[in-house]
Motif scaffolding. Structure first.
Motif, short mmCIF file in Angstrom:
data_model
loop_
_atom_site.label_atom_id
_atom_site.label_comp_id
_atom_site.label_asym_id
_atom_site.label_seq_id
_atom_site.Cartn_x
_atom_site.Cartn_y
_atom_site.Cartn_z
N SER A 58 1.01 -1.33 -0.12
CA SER A 58 0.30 0.15 0.17
C SER A 58 0.64 1.00 0.05
O SER A 58 0.40 2.34 -0.79
CB SER A 58 -1.11 -0.01 1.26
OG SER A 58 0.11 -0.04 2.33
N GLY A 59 1.71 1.39 0.55
CA GLY A 59 2.68 2.24 0.32
C GLY A 59 3.75 3.22 -0.11
O GLY A 59 3.85 3.66 -1.00
N SER A 60 4.15 1.88 -1.59
CA SER A 60 4.23 1.77 -2.11
C SER A 60 3.43 2.30 -3.56
O SER A 60 3.51 2.90 -4.20
CB SER A 60 5.69 0.52 -2.94
OG SER A 60 6.30 0.35 -1.58
N ALA A 61 2.27 1.41 -3.71
CA ALA A 61 1.17 1.81 -4.80
C ALA A 61 1.46 2.93 -4.32
O ALA A 61 1.12 3.87 -5.22
CB ALA A 61 0.23 0.54 -3.74
N PHE A 62 1.87 3.48 -3.08
CA PHE A 62 -0.08 5.29 -2.68
C PHE A 62 1.31 6.11 -3.36
O PHE A 62 1.38 7.01 -4.56
CB PHE A 62 0.09 5.58 -1.79
CG PHE A 62 -0.20 7.05 -1.36
CD1 PHE A 62 -1.76 7.79 -1.81
CD2 PHE A 62 0.61 7.79 -0.97
CE1 PHE A 62 -1.59 9.00 -1.90
CE2 PHE A 62 0.29 9.47 -0.58
CZ PHE A 62 -0.32 10.00 -1.22
N THR A 214 11.01 1.56 0.13
CA THR A 214 12.31 2.03 -0.71
C THR A 214 12.88 3.27 -0.30
O THR A 214 13.81 3.84 0.17
CB THR A 214 12.76 1.19 -1.85
OG1 THR A 214 12.33 -0.62 -1.88
CG2 THR A 214 14.24 1.56 -1.93
N VAL A 215 11.34 4.11 -1.00
CA VAL A 215 12.05 5.77 -0.79
C VAL A 215 11.84 5.87 0.91
O VAL A 215 12.60 6.09 0.92
CB VAL A 215 10.78 6.08 -1.72
CG1 VAL A 215 10.99 7.48 -1.20
CG2 VAL A 215 10.80 5.72 -2.77
N THR A 216 10.93 5.27 1.15
CA THR A 216 10.55 6.00 2.81
C THR A 216 11.51 5.57 3.66
O THR A 216 12.47 6.31 4.32
CB THR A 216 9.03 5.75 3.40
OG1 THR A 216 8.09 6.06 2.60
CG2 THR A 216 9.43 6.78 5.15
N ASN A 217 12.19 4.21 3.08
CA ASN A 217 13.11 3.52 4.34
C ASN A 217 14.55 4.32 4.11
O ASN A 217 15.43 4.27 4.57
CB ASN A 217 13.24 2.41 4.00
CG ASN A 217 14.82 1.55 4.63
OD1 ASN A 217 14.26 1.76 6.07
ND2 ASN A 217 15.55 0.87 4.10
N LEU A 218 14.97 4.68 2.81
CA LEU A 218 16.44 5.47 2.56
C LEU A 218 15.75 7.03 3.22
O LEU A 218 16.86 6.93 3.59
CB LEU A 218 16.06 5.81 1.06
CG LEU A 218 17.52 6.45 0.76
CD1 LEU A 218 18.80 6.13 0.86
CD2 LEU A 218 17.62 6.75 -1.12
N PHE A 219 14.53 7.41 3.19
CA PHE A 219 15.03 8.75 3.51
C PHE A 219 15.40 8.52 5.24
O PHE A 219 15.78 9.71 6.14
CB PHE A 219 12.88 9.68 3.85
CG PHE A 219 13.50 10.82 3.66
CD1 PHE A 219 13.95 11.68 4.14
CD2 PHE A 219 11.77 10.53 4.90
CE1 PHE A 219 13.45 12.91 4.82
CE2 PHE A 219 11.87 11.99 5.36
CZ PHE A 219 12.55 13.69 5.70
N TYR A 220 14.57 7.62 5.78
CA TYR A 220 14.53 7.46 7.56
C TYR A 220 16.05 7.18 7.41
O TYR A 220 16.35 7.88 8.31
CB TYR A 220 13.82 6.53 7.62
CG TYR A 220 14.12 5.84 9.39
CD1 TYR A 220 13.65 6.53 10.32
CD2 TYR A 220 15.31 4.35 9.37
CE1 TYR A 220 13.55 5.92 11.24
CE2 TYR A 220 14.87 4.53 10.24
CZ TYR A 220 14.69 5.17 11.67
OH TYR A 220 14.77 4.87 13.05
N SER A 221 16.62 6.41 6.56
CA SER A 221 17.93 6.43 7.28
C SER A 221 19.14 7.32 7.05
O SER A 221 19.98 7.77 7.99
CB SER A 221 18.64 4.89 5.99
OG SER A 221 17.97 3.88 6.18
N VAL A 222 18.26 7.90 6.24
CA VAL A 222 19.74 9.25 5.84
C VAL A 222 19.27 10.25 6.81
O VAL A 222 20.57 10.76 7.40
CB VAL A 222 19.18 9.61 4.76
CG1 VAL A 222 20.79 10.95 4.50
CG2 VAL A 222 20.18 8.62 3.08
N LYS A 223 18.08 10.04 7.53
CA LYS A 223 17.71 11.37 8.78
C LYS A 223 17.92 10.90 9.78
O LYS A 223 18.99 11.54 10.69
CB LYS A 223 16.33 11.48 8.62
CG LYS A 223 15.98 12.15 9.66
CD LYS A 223 14.11 13.22 9.16
CE LYS A 223 14.22 14.39 9.92
NZ LYS A 223 14.86 15.43 9.47
#
Length: 600
Positions: A58-62, A214-223
């Protein structure tokens, strides 16, 4: 009807006009996360797993729906190629890490990349790039790319012949996109957080679900890497400066100070604190012999391991508005005072598969600038069970004893897995260690499976008691003092049908009781009792005093007779100058410490 058609067009339009783009991007952003959570055998897939797959997709679909809407509405056909490349690169990175190391992109991975020099990078790539796992990653990514290229050469628009067909598709897509939008809302909230505590609290609520793409996880990891890096850098500078300050011990004879840190220990599941099952036979025996002193009113400052540990191991006091990174890590002081310091941590981050919580603590305790000024030795491996770690310690420390300096003082720190969830996995599955069973739990309001969860927790507590007993046996014939406490508590169906910890601001008194009240005890060998009668008397007088775990180092300084500018007698529960402060839990004042006993 006109407004209904507009609504369905808003929902379905981006998908029907960019069906290939929407489906491929949604797949690429969720594929590695779905693979990572699936069991080894598809026959073991449960309803819980299906639910997680829907959340992940659902997160990826949105996200894919939002990108498709932009491409469709603004006619940005040329940008599709760039978005495809980014999505495929992110998917390939996660698959490479997952197939080779059993993890996906995280703050720990980014830290390893940041700290790796060119020589180490080339060695790493030479070992990992020509493997079957990497080939599988390459085949999947290239295969998806070729398939996408072929489909995009003749792009199709999904057209509906009837309005009801469009309405049905909208009704199917709406729940999926609504859940994805909710997770997207949590992702947006992450952008406004600027402290480690806020980010961990965000994740502990519902943020962990928002990371399952993958997108949100990358943002979280960098932040998270950036935010934690600032506090860690301050803490490291503080420790380096502290290592230059004078420190000494007035202890004339040899001395062993041992700190044992437990995990997720609900003290109300021990007969030392009134439990009806004998989950701690070793400690009860030591108490009867007069060697064990049990403190009655100690709380953890946080119910999260990272912040509880950072404040427990630093010489700050939260009620004095002192941050953990503004005061030094206490083993630095011990080492400066001439103690040989040994750190054995069964939760130490190792390898690539490291959770965000382990990263947050490990990136500080095992920073390159910290280790030489804090430890003489430390473990590098972790173990399935705490007893295995002790066996490795005894084997390796014997050779260490032969080569260490002539110092006669030692500090040993053992950080256990304790009763960490899932408690059933914290002790070997042998029959002799399954002391308690569901029928032993006196709870008519619980099902047999819930009673078994409590029994497993009690068995883990009993195994933890055995581990502590083994540590006692190591040091019983020498002048030694052992301090045991847990990082935080844990609910185990104690007053409601719930297991674990919660992170709401306004907790009920019962939740505070089971999640923050922790066991603390001091064990003294016969030789330590004989050599330090004044310390023993002060311990006896202190067992009933309210105390928070963040002031622990000052008590350790007292037990080790260490003189240092960082010791404050008002923070030392054994000192006559000890001052009871306000009880601050999870960063906010709960109540005056002196009134805490009334809730028990």
């Amino acid at each position: 009807m006109k407004y209904m058609n507009r609504l369905t067009n808003v929902i379905i339009g981006p998908i029907s006009n960019e069906p290939v783009f929407w489906s491929v991007i949604a797949f690429a952003l969720s594929f590695s996360h779905i693979l990572g959570m699936l069991p080894e055998s598809m026959t073991e897939v449960s309803v819980y797993d299906v639910r997680n797959i829907l959340i992940i997709f659902s997160g990826s679909a949105f996200i894919s729906w939002c990108l498709s809407a932009i491409v469709w509405r603004f006619g940005l056909k040329n940008i599709k190629c760039l978005l495809y490349v980014i999505a495929f690169l992110l998917m390939a990175t996660d698959l490479f890490l997952l197939f080779n190391f059993g993890t996906i992109l995280s703050s720990w991975i980014l830290l390893l990349v940041k700290e790796t020099n060119p020589t180490e990078s080339s060695e790493f790539l030479s070992r990992s790039i020509f493997t079957g796992a990497t080939l599988k990653c390459l085949v999947l990514t290239v295969g998806l790319g070729v398939t996408t290229y072929c489909m995009e050469r003749k792009p199709k628009v999904v057209r509906f012949k009837r309005d009801w067909q469009r309405a049905v598709c909208a009704l199917i897509a709406l729940p999926l996109l609504t859940l994805g939008a909710y997770l997207g809302f949590w992702s947006v909230r992450l952008a406004g957080l600027n402290s480690q505590f806020d980010i961990e609290e965000w994740r502990a609520h519902h943020g962990s679900y928002a990371l399952e793409n993958t997108v949100t996880n990358l943002f979280y990891s960098v932040k998270y890497l950036n935010v934690s890096g600032h506090d860690n850098a301050t803490a490291i500078r503080t420790c380096v400066d502290a290592a230059r300050q004078p420190a000494s011990s007035t202890e004339q004879d040899s001395l062993n100070v041992i700190l044992v840190i437990g995990e997720s220990y609900n003290k109300y599941h021990s007969p030392l604190y009134g439990y009806y099952l004998n989950t701690t036979p070793v400690l009860c025996s030591q108490q009867q012999n007069g060697n064990l002193f049990v403190f009655k009113d100690v709380v953890a400052t946080y119910n999260m391991t990272t912040f509880s540990m950072k404040n427990m191991l630093s010489t700050n006091r939260i009620s004095d508005n002192e941050a953990w990174h503004e005061r030094p890590y206490f083993p630095v002081i011990f080492k400066k005072a001439g103690f040989n310091v040994s750190m054995w941590d069964n939760q130490r981050p190792s390898g690539a598969d490291v959770s965000c919580f382990d990263y947050a603590l490990g990136s500080y305790l095992y920073a390159e600038d910290i280790m030489p000024i804090a430890y003489n030795e430390h473990n590098t491996d972790t173990y399935d069970y705490d007893d295995d770690m002790l066996s490795a310690f005894m084997k390796e420390s014997r050779s260490y004893e032969n080569r260490r300096s002539t110092s006669k003082h030692s500090l040993y720190i053992f950080h256990l897995m304790g009763q960490h969830s899932d408690a059933a996995k914290r002790f070997p599955s042998s029959d002799d260690l399954k002391v308690f069973k569901a029928s032993d739990i006196r709870r008519a309001d619980l099902s047999d499976s819930q009673k078994q969860i409590i029994a497993d927790y009690d068995n883990a507590t009993c195994y933890n008691d055995y581990v502590i007993g083994r540590i006692i046996n190591m040091f019983k014939d020498s002048p030694s003092v052992i301090v045991y406490l847990s990082d935080h508590g844990e609910e185990v169906y104690d007053y409601r049908h719930f297991v674990g910890r919660t992170h709401e601001r306004n907790k009920k008194k019962e939740a505070i009781k089971y999640q923050y009240d922790i066991p603390m005890m001091i064990w003294c060998s016969d030789k330590y009792i004989q050599n330090h009668p004044q310390h023993i008397e002060r311990i006896r007088q202190a067992v009933g005093k309210p105390m928070s775990s963040d002031i622990l180092p000052h008590t350790l300084f007292h037990l080790a007779s260490i003189k240092t500018p960082f010791y404050k007698p008002e923070n030392d529960v054994l000192s006559k100058e000890y001052v009871v402060g306000k009880r601050i839990l999870q960063g906010y004042i709960v109540e005056e410490a002196s009134s805490l006993r009334s809730r028990q």
